[in-house]
Design a protein around this motif. Sequence first.
Motif, short mmCIF file in Angstrom:
data_model
loop_
_atom_site.label_atom_id
_atom_site.label_comp_id
_atom_site.label_asym_id
_atom_site.label_seq_id
_atom_site.Cartn_x
_atom_site.Cartn_y
_atom_site.Cartn_z
N PRO A 77 -1.82 -5.28 -3.36
CA PRO A 77 -2.18 -4.00 -2.73
C PRO A 77 -1.59 -2.78 -3.44
O PRO A 77 -2.24 -1.74 -3.52
CB PRO A 77 -1.57 -4.13 -1.32
N TYR A 89 0.84 -1.21 0.00
CA TYR A 89 0.00 0.00 0.00
C TYR A 89 0.87 1.26 0.00
O TYR A 89 0.62 2.21 -0.76
CB TYR A 89 -0.92 -0.01 1.22
N SER A 103 -10.54 7.26 -8.40
CA SER A 103 -11.34 8.08 -7.50
C SER A 103 -10.83 9.51 -7.37
O SER A 103 -11.59 10.42 -7.03
CB SER A 103 -11.37 7.44 -6.11
N VAL A 107 -9.22 -1.58 0.34
CA VAL A 107 -8.75 -1.65 -1.05
C VAL A 107 -7.48 -2.49 -1.13
O VAL A 107 -7.34 -3.36 -2.00
CB VAL A 107 -8.49 -0.24 -1.61
N TYR A 112 -7.17 2.57 -7.53
CA TYR A 112 -8.20 3.30 -6.80
C TYR A 112 -7.90 4.80 -6.75
O TYR A 112 -8.81 5.62 -6.89
CB TYR A 112 -8.31 2.74 -5.38
N ALA A 149 -3.76 -2.30 -6.58
CA ALA A 149 -5.12 -1.92 -6.20
C ALA A 149 -5.16 -0.48 -5.69
O ALA A 149 -6.07 0.29 -6.04
CB ALA A 149 -5.66 -2.88 -5.14
N THR A 150 -4.19 -0.12 -4.87
CA THR A 150 -4.12 1.25 -4.36
C THR A 150 -3.92 2.25 -5.49
O THR A 150 -4.59 3.30 -5.54
CB THR A 150 -2.96 1.38 -3.34
N ILE A 191 -10.84 2.87 4.42
CA ILE A 191 -11.23 2.62 3.03
C ILE A 191 -10.06 2.07 2.24
O ILE A 191 -10.19 1.06 1.52
CB ILE A 191 -11.76 3.92 2.38
N PHE A 192 -8.92 2.70 2.37
CA PHE A 192 -7.75 2.26 1.62
C PHE A 192 -7.24 0.91 2.13
O PHE A 192 -6.67 0.13 1.37
CB PHE A 192 -6.66 3.32 1.67
N ALA A 231 -8.28 -6.18 -0.50
CA ALA A 231 -8.92 -6.74 -1.70
C ALA A 231 -7.89 -6.99 -2.80
O ALA A 231 -7.94 -8.02 -3.50
CB ALA A 231 -10.01 -5.80 -2.20
N GLY A 232 -6.94 -6.08 -2.94
CA GLY A 232 -5.88 -6.26 -3.93
C GLY A 232 -5.04 -7.50 -3.65
O GLY A 232 -4.67 -8.24 -4.57
#
Length: 341
Positions: free
Chosen positions: A207, A62, A218, A186, A214, A210-211, A182-183, A189-190
Amino acid sequence: MQDFILTIIIAACGGFLLEQVNAPLPWTLGPIIAVSLTSMLLKRKLNWPLWLRNIALIPLGYSMGRPFTLETGQAILNQLPFMLLATCVTICAGIFSAWLMFRRTKINLTSCLLGCVPGGLSQMVILAAEMKDADLTAVTIMQTMRMLSVVFVIPFLAIHVLPSAGPSAHLMTIAHTGNLVIFALVAIAGAVIGKAVRLPTATLLGPLLATAVYIVASGHTAPVIPIHYLNVAQICVGSYIGSSIDLRKIREYNGMGPVLIGSVMLVLAVSMGMGILLSCLTPADIATTFLSTAPGGLAEMGITALVVGADSSTMTAYQLTRLLFIMLCYPYIVKQILKRQ
């Protein structure tokens, strides 16, 4: 359970001692040194759960994906030819060092080619297990010694020799709890998706990707993780690496040591040269390009990039390009070399 408690105490003490002497990456290298040496002195293997290392990689992934933006992605695509060039040059240096190892020792060429190429330890051991002529023990020792050399030399050079932007903001700023939840979801999930699609180092790369996705989709700014959490994650990663190293095996192959040290120095010199060249040809700074071409693992180089303030996104793209090339194409290259030989 007793082994786990003993390992974590030893690892934490190793990290604390290295931090007191201002060593590079104390919370990663400290556990590696302490756990591997203790295992050798006690003459038994200390264990560290793989699942715990995988969980620890999630916040690190992340943090590496946090600075990613649309502009960063475009810059990486523009550097794709340089990534392929750096990959080819580094692999050629590894093949040349494998030839030297083959000529100077009694280890067969297959094992030398798998042991000297700068791929990940676990990945190259898996490849060695799939090739009938490979000496799995020799490959493990060569990759372990290469990994040890890299995780000690590269951070030292990056932190104390090369100019850098200073400690990354990831390590200094306090996170906002709401956005962090929230992150965190994310990133988790990644990791799950990365494991499902079998990404290399899935709980780190998943991660990270995915980060980054996102953030681009967003437009939100990702909060940073407090330094203490990252230190705990580094202890977990270092403890796993240290528990995977059996220093007693080094004695089993006479004559390997000097040649292996020479081959590692050769690959490091080539990587440094490529880093300097790329820093002249691309907008990236020398610390970023050096870590991008360094023959280390994605996790170790990622932690170093966070500490020295290098561009984690660019570094990850270069390292991932080399890793994917080695996993997908290198077995075919080895077979062609053996066929000619």
